[in-house]
Enzyme design. Sequence first.
Site, PDB file in Angstrom:
ATOM      1  N   PRO A  11       0.786  -1.224   0.000  1.00  0.00           N
ATOM      2  CA  PRO A  11       0.000   0.000   0.000  1.00  0.00           C
ATOM      3  C   PRO A  11       0.823   1.282   0.000  1.00  0.00           C
ATOM      4  CG  PRO A  11      -0.149  -1.130   2.112  1.00  0.00           C
ATOM      5  CD  PRO A  11       0.514  -2.076   1.160  1.00  0.00           C
ATOM      6  N   ASN A  12       0.337   2.213  -0.803  1.00  0.00           N
ATOM      7  CA  ASN A  12       0.856   3.581  -0.927  1.00  0.00           C
ATOM      8  C   ASN A  12       2.167   3.678  -1.698  1.00  0.00           C
ATOM      9  OD1 ASN A  12      -1.285   4.871   0.580  1.00  0.00           O
ATOM     10  ND2 ASN A  12      -0.423   3.875   2.384  1.00  0.00           N
ATOM     11  N   ARG A  19       5.988  12.237  -2.487  1.00  0.00           N
ATOM     12  CA  ARG A  19       5.940  12.836  -1.145  1.00  0.00           C
ATOM     13  C   ARG A  19       6.958  12.161  -0.231  1.00  0.00           C
ATOM     14  NH1 ARG A  19       0.605  11.880   1.077  1.00  0.00           N
ATOM     15  NH2 ARG A  19       0.104  10.723  -0.795  1.00  0.00           N
ATOM     16  N   TYR A  24      11.776   8.359   1.897  1.00  0.00           N
ATOM     17  CA  TYR A  24      11.711   7.288   0.910  1.00  0.00           C
ATOM     18  C   TYR A  24      12.506   7.568  -0.368  1.00  0.00           C
ATOM     19  CZ  TYR A  24       7.918   5.782   3.956  1.00  0.00           C
ATOM     20  OH  TYR A  24       7.195   5.379   5.053  1.00  0.00           O
ATOM     21  N   ASN A  76       8.121  -5.716  -0.718  1.00  0.00           N
ATOM     22  CA  ASN A  76       7.971  -4.548   0.157  1.00  0.00           C
ATOM     23  C   ASN A  76       6.476  -4.433   0.436  1.00  0.00           C
ATOM     24  OD1 ASN A  76       7.832  -2.190   1.559  1.00  0.00           O
ATOM     25  ND2 ASN A  76       9.053  -0.970   0.106  1.00  0.00           N
ATOM     26  N   ALA A  79       2.992  -0.882   4.855  1.00  0.00           N
ATOM     27  CA  ALA A  79       2.512  -0.948   6.239  1.00  0.00           C
ATOM     28  C   ALA A  79       1.965  -2.332   6.611  1.00  0.00           C
ATOM     29  CB  ALA A  79       1.452   0.122   6.461  1.00  0.00           C
ATOM     30  N   HIS A  82       3.807  -4.708   9.082  1.00  0.00           N
ATOM     31  CA  HIS A  82       3.727  -4.639  10.545  1.00  0.00           C
ATOM     32  C   HIS A  82       2.394  -5.148  11.097  1.00  0.00           C
ATOM     33  CE1 HIS A  82       7.161  -2.202   9.588  1.00  0.00           C
ATOM     34  NE2 HIS A  82       6.409  -1.301   8.970  1.00  0.00           N
ATOM     35  N   ASP A  89       1.636 -15.941   6.801  1.00  0.00           N
ATOM     36  CA  ASP A  89       1.225 -17.314   6.499  1.00  0.00           C
ATOM     37  C   ASP A  89       1.462 -17.661   5.029  1.00  0.00           C
ATOM     38  OD1 ASP A  89       0.445 -17.671   9.112  1.00  0.00           O
ATOM     39  OD2 ASP A  89      -1.701 -17.460   8.728  1.00  0.00           O
ATOM     40  N   GLU A 100      12.416  -9.786   2.103  1.00  0.00           N
ATOM     41  CA  GLU A 100      11.738  -8.563   2.563  1.00  0.00           C
ATOM     42  C   GLU A 100      12.600  -7.352   2.182  1.00  0.00           C
ATOM     43  OE1 GLU A 100      11.855  -8.062   6.839  1.00  0.00           O
ATOM     44  OE2 GLU A 100      10.002  -6.892   6.823  1.00  0.00           O
ATOM     45  N   HIS A 102      12.809  -2.967   2.257  1.00  0.00           N
ATOM     46  CA  HIS A 102      12.299  -1.664   2.684  1.00  0.00           C
ATOM     47  C   HIS A 102      13.230  -0.555   2.209  1.00  0.00           C
ATOM     48  CE1 HIS A 102       9.198  -3.411   5.129  1.00  0.00           C
ATOM     49  NE2 HIS A 102      10.100  -4.205   5.669  1.00  0.00           N
ATOM     50  N   SER A 104      13.242   2.543   3.713  1.00  0.00           N
ATOM     51  CA  SER A 104      13.741   3.095   4.972  1.00  0.00           C
ATOM     52  C   SER A 104      14.162   1.944   5.882  1.00  0.00           C
ATOM     53  CB  SER A 104      12.638   3.915   5.650  1.00  0.00           C
ATOM     54  OG  SER A 104      11.547   3.072   6.016  1.00  0.00           O
ATOM     55  N   ARG A 109      12.710   3.947  13.188  1.00  0.00           N
ATOM     56  CA  ARG A 109      11.511   4.786  13.123  1.00  0.00           C
ATOM     57  C   ARG A 109      10.565   4.469  14.291  1.00  0.00           C
ATOM     58  NH1 ARG A 109       9.267   4.566   7.225  1.00  0.00           N
ATOM     59  NH2 ARG A 109       8.180   6.401   7.989  1.00  0.00           N
ATOM     60  N   ARG A 113       6.688   0.242  13.875  1.00  0.00           N
ATOM     61  CA  ARG A 113       7.326  -0.331  12.673  1.00  0.00           C
ATOM     62  C   ARG A 113       8.404  -1.353  13.037  1.00  0.00           C
ATOM     63  NH1 ARG A 113       5.428   3.177   8.580  1.00  0.00           N
ATOM     64  NH2 ARG A 113       5.152   5.285   9.376  1.00  0.00           N
TER      65      ARG A 113
HETATM   66  O1  CA2 Z   1      10.539   1.754   4.089  1.00  0.00           O
HETATM   67  C1  CA2 Z   1       9.708   1.075   3.470  1.00  0.00           C
HETATM   68  O2  CA2 Z   1       9.907   0.622   2.357  1.00  0.00           O
HETATM   69  C2  CA2 Z   1       8.331   0.837   4.089  1.00  0.00           C
HETATM   70  O3  CA2 Z   1       7.893  -0.469   3.721  1.00  0.00           O
HETATM   71  C3  CA2 Z   1       7.403   1.883   3.510  1.00  0.00           C
HETATM   72  C4  CA2 Z   1       6.002   1.841   4.107  1.00  0.00           C
HETATM   73  C5  CA2 Z   1       6.053   1.880   5.630  1.00  0.00           C
HETATM   74  O4  CA2 Z   1       4.753   1.733   6.160  1.00  0.00           O
HETATM   75  C6  CA2 Z   1       6.971   0.792   6.182  1.00  0.00           C
HETATM   76  O5  CA2 Z   1       7.020   0.928   7.589  1.00  0.00           O
HETATM   77  C7  CA2 Z   1       8.353   0.896   5.613  1.00  0.00           C
HETATM   78  C8  CA2 Z   1       5.172   3.043   3.624  1.00  0.00           C
HETATM   79  C9  CA2 Z   1       5.062   3.154   2.157  1.00  0.00           C
HETATM   80  C10 CA2 Z   1       4.357   4.437   1.841  1.00  0.00           C
HETATM   81  O6  CA2 Z   1       4.939   4.986   0.695  1.00  0.00           O
HETATM   82  C11 CA2 Z   1       4.799   6.332   0.504  1.00  0.00           C
HETATM   83  C12 CA2 Z   1       5.449   6.849  -0.565  1.00  0.00           C
HETATM   84  C13 CA2 Z   1       5.372   8.188  -0.830  1.00  0.00           C
HETATM   85  C14 CA2 Z   1       4.627   9.026  -0.028  1.00  0.00           C
HETATM   86  C15 CA2 Z   1       3.960   8.502   1.053  1.00  0.00           C
HETATM   87  C16 CA2 Z   1       4.044   7.138   1.314  1.00  0.00           C
END
Ligand code: CA2
Length: 144
Positions: A11-12, A19, A24, A76, A79, A82, A89, A100, A102, A104, A109, A113
């Site tokens: 997601p996202n 952003r 990121y 990846n 969210a 977590h 599973d 896995e 990431h 970040s 953080r 997380r």
């Molecule tokens: O660091 C990573 O790759 C994460 O998987 C990114 C997730 C975060 O929830 C994990 O804890 C770590 C969030 C991805 C959201 O991506 C965005 C990208 C641009 C702007 C806002 C969010």
Amino acid sequence: MPETIFVLNGPNLNLLGTREPEIYGSDTLDDIAGMLEDRARELGLEIDLRQSNHEGHLVDWLHEAQAEGARAVLLNAGAFTHTSVALHDAIKAIRTPVIEVHLSNPHTREAFRHKSYVGMAAKATIAGFGAQSYLLAFEGASRL
Ligand code: CA2
């Protein structure tokens, strides 16, 4: 037929590069796909990069990776990393190695997380190198 490495994004991550570049980076998911395709070509591999905001799609794609005989999956899960026992599973249910990934480093953080249901089931984790995390994970997967 060249072997395929699935690159699954949760997601996202479709918003990547638009952003929060301080967390990121400024590469988009398309930029990352381009980098991986270049390296895959050099190694005689293929990548299948997908993104979804829906947990069930990621579960289905993990099953598909095994059914298609993929070499490995880079995951990846965003969210869902977590929160998702379903992804944990699914990773356990397939023999295809899952790495896995990431952008970040979640351990530096917020406390929420620090727990990873994905990492507890995955073969390995690469985190904290920005877009390069995907390339490093790809190198590892290509040697499996
Ligand atoms: O660091 C990573 O790759 C994460 O998987 C990114 C997730 C975060 O929830 C994990 O804890 C770590 C969030 C991805 C959201 O991506 C965005 C990208 C641009 C702007 C806002 C969010």
